[in-house]
Design a protein around this motif. Structure first.
Motif, mmCIF file in Angstrom:
data_model
loop_
_atom_site.group_PDB
_atom_site.id
_atom_site.type_symbol
_atom_site.label_atom_id
_atom_site.label_comp_id
_atom_site.label_asym_id
_atom_site.label_seq_id
_atom_site.Cartn_x
_atom_site.Cartn_y
_atom_site.Cartn_z
ATOM 1 N N ASP A 130 -2.609 10.144 -39.550
ATOM 2 C CA ASP A 130 -2.163 10.416 -40.915
ATOM 3 C C ASP A 130 -2.117 9.112 -41.707
ATOM 4 N N VAL A 144 0.797 8.162 -36.336
ATOM 5 C CA VAL A 144 1.206 9.528 -36.671
ATOM 6 C C VAL A 144 -0.037 10.392 -36.783
ATOM 7 N N GLY A 185 1.810 14.969 -38.099
ATOM 8 C CA GLY A 185 3.242 15.184 -37.916
ATOM 9 C C GLY A 185 3.753 14.776 -36.543
ATOM 10 N N ARG A 186 2.865 14.465 -35.609
ATOM 11 C CA ARG A 186 3.261 14.032 -34.270
ATOM 12 C C ARG A 186 3.188 12.520 -34.192
ATOM 13 N N THR A 187 4.281 11.886 -33.782
ATOM 14 C CA THR A 187 4.348 10.428 -33.719
ATOM 15 C C THR A 187 4.132 9.948 -32.295
#
Length: 299
Positions: free
Chosen positions: A116, A252, A255-257
């Motif tokens: 992202d 990221v 939405g997943r870090t």
């Protein structure tokens, strides 16, 4: 194979009707028929797609005459290589950042990786670009050449099918955790040797990017295994040492870090390091082409 490498250097990827794009559409259509939250269905999907690509390669090599077979090999090599396009994407990112155009760079980053970019600043955009160039040097250049050297046209096409499927469905999310498992694992296996060759070639060619082969070797040996990917870490660690920068950190993805270990001992990547990484990737690619041709000749 050398002709195919030259075609990629001159023309890059065709903008329309790219064979990989055509394969992707066919694989997506098959997915609609086979999809289920099941490893077995995913394995069947991979087997059909990769098997079809390999079979096409076998049929293509049945043409008569050395000139025809050479033309088929050159066309297949060109169709699966992505080194020139990778370099152009890196140069485009460098140009956006050199002009202070963060919006343009954020929009362009999707051409290189899936993280992202919406909140990334100049330094993180530079790091993302260098990391992507390092990893994709193996995926888009070295690995196809390795498989072409050992398995000819079927190897070229089958490898590109494996790598494309991994990019399409080899994700750790609700939809593909099970269905994409086979694609992700097969891609890991297919890239195990090429990624390590990429790391070694990056060490040998480090001086061409203003780096030290000794430092690159030390970072590769120390940090190459620390990445969550069994293969990408070898490429990124070697590039980090060759460019004398530190790669890794927080990324990221949708939405997943993810928090990845740092590799290297130098400063954080800067915009100027993008063009250095492109130069290093190009050197690695040409070295891999020479190695692949020598391997094919010995075979």
């Amino acid at each position: 194979m050398l002709t195919g490498v030259a075609l990629d250097a001159i023309f890059a990827d065709p903008r329309r009707g790219h064979p990989v794009a055509l394969f992707g559409r066919a694989a997506a259509a098959l997915e609609k028929r086979l999809y289920a939250d099941s490893r077995a269905n995913g394995a069947a999907h991979v087997a059909i797609c990769v098997g079809s690509a390999a079979l096409l390669g076998v049929v293509a090599t049945r043409v008569r005459g050395p000139l025809a077979r050479g033309a088929v090999s050159a066309a297949a090599t060109w169709s699966v290589l992505g080194g020139t396009t990778l370099g152009r994407e890196g140069a485009a990112m460098a140009a956006f950042l050199e002009a202070g155009d963060l919006a343009g760079a954020r929009a362009r980053l999707s051409h290189l990786c899936g993280r992202d970019p919406s909140r990334l600043q100049e330094a993180e955009l530079a790091r993302a670009t260098v990391e992507s160039i390092a990893e994709n040097t193996s995926d888009a250049v070295v690995a196809p050449l390795v498989w072409g050297a050992v398995a000819g046209v079927p190897g070229l096409l089958a490898y590109r099918a494996v790598n494309t499927l991994d990019a399409m469905i080899g994700h750790r999310n609700a939809r593909y955790e099970r269905f994409g498992w086979a694609a992700a694992r097969l891609d890991d296996v297919a890239n195990a040797v090429p990624a390590r060759i990429t790391g070694l070639l990056a060490v040998l060619t480090a001086p061409l990017a203003g780096g030290s082969a000794g430092r690159a070797a030390a970072v590769l040996r120390r940090d190459g295994h620390r990445h969550p990917s069994p293969n990408a870490g070898r490429c990124e660690a070697a590039f980090a040492g060759a460019l004398d920068v530190t790669l890794g950190g927080t990324n990221v993805y949708g939405g997943r870090t993810e928090h990845r270990p740092e590799m290297g001992d130098g400063r954080k990547p800067e915009v100027r390091d993008i063009r250095r990484s492109v130069r290093l990737a190009r050197a690695v690619g040409f070295a891999a082409a020479g190695l692949a041709v020598l391997t094919a000749l010995r075979g």
